[in-house]
Every structure is written in C-alpha cells, then in structure tokens.
Design an enzyme around this catalytic site. Sequence first.
Site, short mmCIF file in Angstrom:
data_model
loop_
_atom_site.label_atom_id
_atom_site.label_comp_id
_atom_site.label_asym_id
_atom_site.label_seq_id
_atom_site.Cartn_x
_atom_site.Cartn_y
_atom_site.Cartn_z
N THR A 62 2.68 1.82 -27.37
CA THR A 62 2.50 2.10 -28.59
C THR A 62 1.53 3.33 -28.60
OG1 THR A 62 1.38 1.39 -30.82
CG2 THR A 62 0.68 0.33 -28.86
N ASP A 63 1.57 4.06 -29.84
CA ASP A 63 0.31 5.17 -29.97
C ASP A 63 -1.11 4.64 -30.17
OD1 ASP A 63 1.19 4.14 -32.59
OD2 ASP A 63 1.50 6.13 -33.53
N GLU A 64 -1.05 3.44 -30.58
CA GLU A 64 -2.20 2.67 -30.87
C GLU A 64 -3.17 2.69 -29.85
OE1 GLU A 64 -2.56 -0.42 -33.76
OE2 GLU A 64 -0.27 -0.19 -34.37
N TYR A 93 -4.80 -6.12 -30.42
CA TYR A 93 -3.54 -5.58 -30.14
C TYR A 93 -3.42 -4.40 -29.40
CZ TYR A 93 0.94 -3.28 -30.57
OH TYR A 93 2.01 -2.43 -30.43
N LYS A 135 -2.25 -3.96 -25.25
CA LYS A 135 -1.11 -2.80 -24.89
C LYS A 135 -1.61 -1.84 -23.75
CE LYS A 135 2.56 -2.62 -25.85
NZ LYS A 135 3.78 -2.93 -25.22
#
Length: 353
Positions: free
Chosen positions: A136-138, A161, A165
């Site tokens: 993810t970009d997060e 979260y 990741k």
Amino acid sequence: MPLPTWLVTGGAGFIGANFVLRQIARGKTRVVNLDALTYAGNLATLAQVLDHPNHLFVHGSITDRALVRRLLREHRPIAVIHFAAESHVDRSIDSPGQFIQTNVIGTFELLEAVRHYLTELSESERRTFRFLHVSTDEVYGSLGPTGKFNEESPYRPNSPYSASKAASDHLVRAYHHTYGLPTLTTNCSNNYGPYQFPEKLIPLMILNALEGKPLPIYGQGQNVRDWLYVEDHCRAIERVLEAGRIGEVYNIGGHSEKTNLEVVTTLCHILDKLLPDSPYRPHEQLLTFVADRPGHDLRYAMDTSKIQSELGWSPQENFDTGLSKTVRWYLNNRDWCRQVSAKYNRERLGTLA
C-alpha cells in the site's frame, strides 16, 4: 499441455477476488486460492468460479506454514501472489494485534514456506518463479499539499495498519537480498470497485445512501487520496508478474486525486441521476461531518512513472468512469450487499473512545 498454476493468498477478499475472477476469465492460468475467510472474505464473491476446473479454493491461513508448504508441493505454482492482509485503518486502531499477526507473522510464514519450496525446484523452475507482494501507499506516511510518493520515498507509517504493511514489505525485501527469493513488491493507492467490503469509504457511502442513513465524513473531508479502479490494479499486477525486474518495487496509482468530500459528493450526484425516485434525493443532504480519525494522514499521491516507463502500464479508468461503474455494480448486486452487511453493521470503528 496443463496450464501453469498460481497460488493466490487472500483471493476471497476485495482486490484478491477481483484478481482471481479476472485470471479465470482470461484462461491462461490455474489458480489455487488460499483464504482464511475472515469477516472481509466472502465466498459469494467467487460464486461464478467455485466449481471451475481452473480454480481451487482452500480455506486456511497464511500463518499455517505446514498448510502452505503442502499446497506448494502438491500444486507446484510458478508464482505466489500475496494479497492476504488485514487492511482497514480504523480496525487497526481498535485491534492492532490482529494486524501484526496476519500482516507481519503471516507474511513471514509465507516467505519461509516459499524459501523451502524453492530448494525443491529445478534450476529452470527457480528462474521463472516469482513471489509478488501486494502492499500500500500508506507505508510512506503523509504528504503535504504537493509532491508524490515514488519507489525511493522513505517509510513513515502512521497507523498500526500501515506499520504492519511496512514491516511485511521489509521482510519481503530482506528475503530477496538474504536468501535470493525472486520477489516483486507493488504499492498501490486507494482501490475501489465491485465486491469491496462496506467498511471502506465508497461502498459504505453507497449502502448508507440507499437506506437514507447519514454519510459520515471525517473532519472537514479535506483528506486527499489517489483513487485506483480495481481492474486497473489487477492489470498492473499482471504486468509486474510478466515483466517486472526481480527485487524491484513498483508504485501503482490511479491518477485521480480527490478529497474525501469530493468523492462522496460526486457519488451522491451519481445516485441522484440513477435513482430519480429515491425519497432521499438529493443524497448530498445526508452528509454528516464527524470527529476525525486519530492520526489521519492528510494526503497520498503516487508517482507511477516507473511502472509506466518500464512496463507500459497506465490506468484505463478515470475517476468519473470508474465511480459510475462502481455505483451501478452495487445497485445491481443488492443480494451480495445484504449478505456481506450481515457481518458488519456499518458502525464507526477506531475512535479511541
């Protein structure tokens, strides 16, 4: 000649299921689909392929190394595509432990199983095998009003979260550099489209609007996300599998930056047009501003020049066309919506209250 096999983890979830359905429709691979069927996994999403000869569903967890090793030995896949993850920021605020267990420990167990599997392959088989990790970009944290994340951006996760990741990304990188695993990593922006669990913004707003319920917007709705239609994401993953350079990371984005408020107001206008007899028109009157999410990242945006220049991928849907398709899908699939809604009352999570 038998079709090559791919092992897909998390293939009953949103992105994974869209990917599996697309692969079976393409008819170029056989898919072994491993999913733990947590709240966000749904066999109804896979109904059209459950009995297909090129699709095998296996109920199980990526944390079960023995199970994964057995599946690898029995089916001898040429690729593992790793979607399985806990993915909702609000839930990670309430229950971070489950995110560590699935996203970190689960990825570790999967990598270990694959590491041992590779020792059983011939040299030619090892050369063609790929492990693709979907992230993810997060993991990159939050942007200000300008700039974009690229593959060299530093990791600055701000939620349990995104931290989980980020940890899984680092494990994948380490297994490539330490053990020589032929890994690929993709970091995507916010996905939307058919079969998305209604804890996420777009399906939550659609289902609430259909029932005349409030449409809750965090803060002032000015947080910006880059929206990626799920079919475009699946095409990108295919290209990375086909031609991506081993050990590399590829950012995938939709070129569609929108504030949360823009997303929801656009969605309301689409519903107004498609449902002229709705008692809740104009649906924008259902908008409700609520207390912001703790640690809410301001903005994400992806520089996708690497995947565009190296692999020739770019998104085919813009936000208007993708969102229109998405709204129509939810309107035409009310039975699926009712079934998944039985697992989630659309209550707010992650408030620290």
